[in-house]
Design an enzyme around this catalytic site. Structure first.
Site, PDB file in Angstrom:
ATOM      1  N   GLU A  85      -2.089 -18.790  -9.061  1.00 16.64           N
ATOM      2  CA  GLU A  85      -2.095 -18.570  -7.610  1.00 16.64           C
ATOM      3  C   GLU A  85      -3.057 -17.461  -7.220  1.00 16.64           C
ATOM      4  O   GLU A  85      -2.967 -16.335  -7.733  1.00 16.64           O
ATOM      5  CB  GLU A  85      -0.670 -18.230  -7.141  1.00 16.64           C
ATOM      6  CG  GLU A  85      -0.583 -18.099  -5.629  1.00 16.64           C
ATOM      7  CD  GLU A  85       0.839 -17.948  -5.098  1.00 16.64           C
ATOM      8  OE1 GLU A  85       1.793 -18.372  -5.797  1.00 16.64           O
ATOM      9  OE2 GLU A  85       0.983 -17.402  -4.002  1.00 16.64           O
ATOM     10  N   LYS A 263      10.498 -15.001  -4.004  1.00 12.89           N
ATOM     11  CA  LYS A 263       9.461 -15.788  -4.677  1.00 12.89           C
ATOM     12  C   LYS A 263       8.196 -14.930  -4.820  1.00 12.89           C
ATOM     13  O   LYS A 263       7.519 -14.959  -5.850  1.00 12.89           O
ATOM     14  CB  LYS A 263       9.177 -17.063  -3.875  1.00 12.89           C
ATOM     15  CG  LYS A 263       8.221 -18.038  -4.534  1.00 12.89           C
ATOM     16  CD  LYS A 263       6.762 -17.785  -4.223  1.00 12.89           C
ATOM     17  CE  LYS A 263       5.864 -18.837  -4.870  1.00 12.89           C
ATOM     18  NZ  LYS A 263       4.433 -18.543  -4.673  1.00 12.89           N
ATOM     19  N   ASP A 279       9.922 -15.783 -21.644  1.00 10.60           N
ATOM     20  CA  ASP A 279      10.529 -16.966 -21.029  1.00 10.60           C
ATOM     21  C   ASP A 279      10.635 -16.760 -19.514  1.00 10.60           C
ATOM     22  O   ASP A 279      11.541 -16.070 -19.031  1.00 10.60           O
ATOM     23  CB  ASP A 279      11.920 -17.160 -21.680  1.00 10.60           C
ATOM     24  CG  ASP A 279      12.647 -18.393 -21.182  1.00 10.60           C
ATOM     25  OD1 ASP A 279      12.294 -18.911 -20.112  1.00 10.60           O
ATOM     26  OD2 ASP A 279      13.593 -18.825 -21.865  1.00 10.60           O
ATOM     27  N   HIS A 377      -5.528 -14.372   1.791  1.00  7.06           N
ATOM     28  CA  HIS A 377      -5.312 -15.536   0.936  1.00  7.06           C
ATOM     29  C   HIS A 377      -6.487 -16.502   1.061  1.00  7.06           C
ATOM     30  O   HIS A 377      -6.955 -17.066   0.084  1.00  7.06           O
ATOM     31  CB  HIS A 377      -4.025 -16.204   1.402  1.00  7.06           C
ATOM     32  CG  HIS A 377      -3.488 -17.205   0.445  1.00  7.06           C
ATOM     33  ND1 HIS A 377      -2.957 -16.844  -0.763  1.00  7.06           N
ATOM     34  CD2 HIS A 377      -3.412 -18.546   0.516  1.00  7.06           C
ATOM     35  CE1 HIS A 377      -2.570 -17.927  -1.388  1.00  7.06           C
ATOM     36  NE2 HIS A 377      -2.846 -18.977  -0.642  1.00  7.06           N
TER      37      HIS A 377
END
Ligand code: MEV
Length: 424
Positions: A85, A263, A279, A377
């Site tokens: 991302e 998130k 993990d 972004h």
């Protein structure tokens, strides 16, 4: 090999990587180029990949970036982050730059204790069974420690015993928690072995039946914490500070917003967890379960104003990561990532990761409370779109610039800009 549309491929796991790719090519009509691409496993040798998971046909490369400016507990660190991302690495660099001069991040950890659960069913007197299991604490300690003398030799092993009686849809269950210090290992194998060893004894002592024996990813005995103060003058003033605090209040009150807020935190956390071969799913499961521990799903971070009027952020979450075992030790890139980080214990790694999560949230909240995230972004996203349109080398930046200036970061505009650039 003839074309096949059946997914029943007997002995697929016994084939070599090359043979599997051939079988796959026949199923999915992969071109010779596709096959060659899969077989180029980059800097993870195919035979190592083939031993990490089953039925390997290739590797999936994700960019590895470095977050700069991080000062954690008085030590400057460069942070390897693996993410697909755009803006994730830049967000950490920016947040860390804005608190570097005021001292950076302070971190701590509750310990490196994992929990393994043993499910007991079919007892008519669950409260009695609970006490009978608790009475055996010394015996349980010995049985657990005998499972892993190496861990015990390294200072880890059994630490505590908890037994809970829970009501479920079908019946009352007695759940035993083995609490094990797994030190520098993430610890899943160690604690699962202990739970499997203990389960028959618990069944025998209580007359019930033991079913599940598995670790809990809600590793709330392994909490990593980070805190940091951003001086209001360094972040654009009181309006910015108050906007960020209001954004946090929104997240903590509303699960729809909290999911996105958390998130963003995990954008940073998972990138370091992945880069170090740990993990990601275990850490993510633990984080989200912890975010819901008060009975409603809320923010993992806390944001306040200090007595001096500055912005104080803190983050606390389960952080089950290790330095030994699994991909962390085997994956060559993960090993280099750990070298770059310069951490020498799982605790240090967990603390660094918490600091990255806090930095990520700072940048997201600041962008959202001011210009919005699209401005930053889009600059990076425009480069992706330029590449999708076929731009190469210097063309990528040139096309991206045209897209950002026009405010139209779209594939059709990128194709037009590229063809104009090439026809000049
Ligand atoms: C995007 O990947 C992450 C953000 O949505 C996080 C947030 O909204 O806090 C920007």
């Amino acid at each position: 090999m003839k074309n096949s549309s059946s997914s029943r491929i007997a002995g697929f796991h016994k084939l070599s990587v090359d043979q599997r790719v051939k079988a796959l090519a026949s199923f999915a009509q992969l071109s010779a180029e596709d096959q060659a691409h899969l077989l180029n496993t980059g800097n993870l040798p195919a035979d190592m990949a083939d031993h990490l998971i089953e039925n390997v046909v290739g590797t999936m490369n994700i960019p590895l970036g470095i977050a700069t400016n991080m000062r954690i507990d008085g030590v400057d660190r460069l942070i390897p982050m693996a993410s697909e991302e755009s803006s994730v690495v830049a967000a950490v660099c920016n947040a860390a730059r804005q608190c570097y001069d005021s001292g950076g991040f302070i971190t701590s950890m509750s310990g490196t204790w994992m929990i393994a659960q043993i499910q007991l069913v079919g007892v008519s007197d669950p409260e009695h069974a609970r006490v009978r299991i608790l009475e055996r604490k010394c015996e349980i300690e010995q049985l657990c420690n005998e499972c892993d003398p190496i861990l015990v030799g390294l200072g880890g092993g059994f630490r505590d015993l908890e037994v809970r009686v829970i009501k479920t849809q079908s019946q009352t269950m007695v759940i035993t928690h083995l609490i094990i210090d797994t030190r520098d290992a993430m610890g899943a194998n160690a604690v699962n072995t202990m739970a499997e060893t203990l389960a028959p004894r618990i069944a025998q002592w209580t007359g019930g039946q033991t079913n599940l024996r598995i670790l809990s990813n809600l590793a709330d005995r392994r909490l990593a914490r980070a805190r940091c103060i951003w001086r209001t003058q360094d972040i654009g003033g009181e309006t910015v500070r108050d906007g960020m605090i209001s954004a946090y209040h929104f997240a903590d009150a509303d699960p729809y917003r909290a999911a996105t807020h958390n998130k963003g935190i995990m954008n940073g956390i998972s990138a370091v967890v992945l880069a170090t071969g740990n993990d990601t799913r275990a850490v993510e499961a633990g984080a989200h379960a912890y975010a819901a521990r008060r009975g409603h799903y809320g923010s993992l971070t806390r944001w306040e104003v200090t007595a001096e009027g500055d912005l104080a952020g803190s983050l606390e979450l389960p952080m089950a990561v290790g330095l030994v075992g699994g991909a962390t030790k085997l994956h060559p890139t993960a090993r280099i990532a750990l070298k770059i980080l310069g951490v020498d214990s799982a605790e240090q790694l967990a603390r660094v990761i918490a600091a990255v999560g806090l930095a990520q949230n700072f940048s997201a909240l600041k962008a959202l409370a001011t210009t919005g995230i699209q401005k930053g972004h889009m600059a990076l996203h425009a480069q992706n779109i330029a590449m999708m349109a076929g731009a190469m080398g210097e063309e990528i930046d040139q096309v991206a610039r045209v897209l950002v200036q026009s405010g139209k970061v779209r594939l059709d505009w990128a194709e037009k800009a590229l063809s104009e650039l090439r026809s000049r």
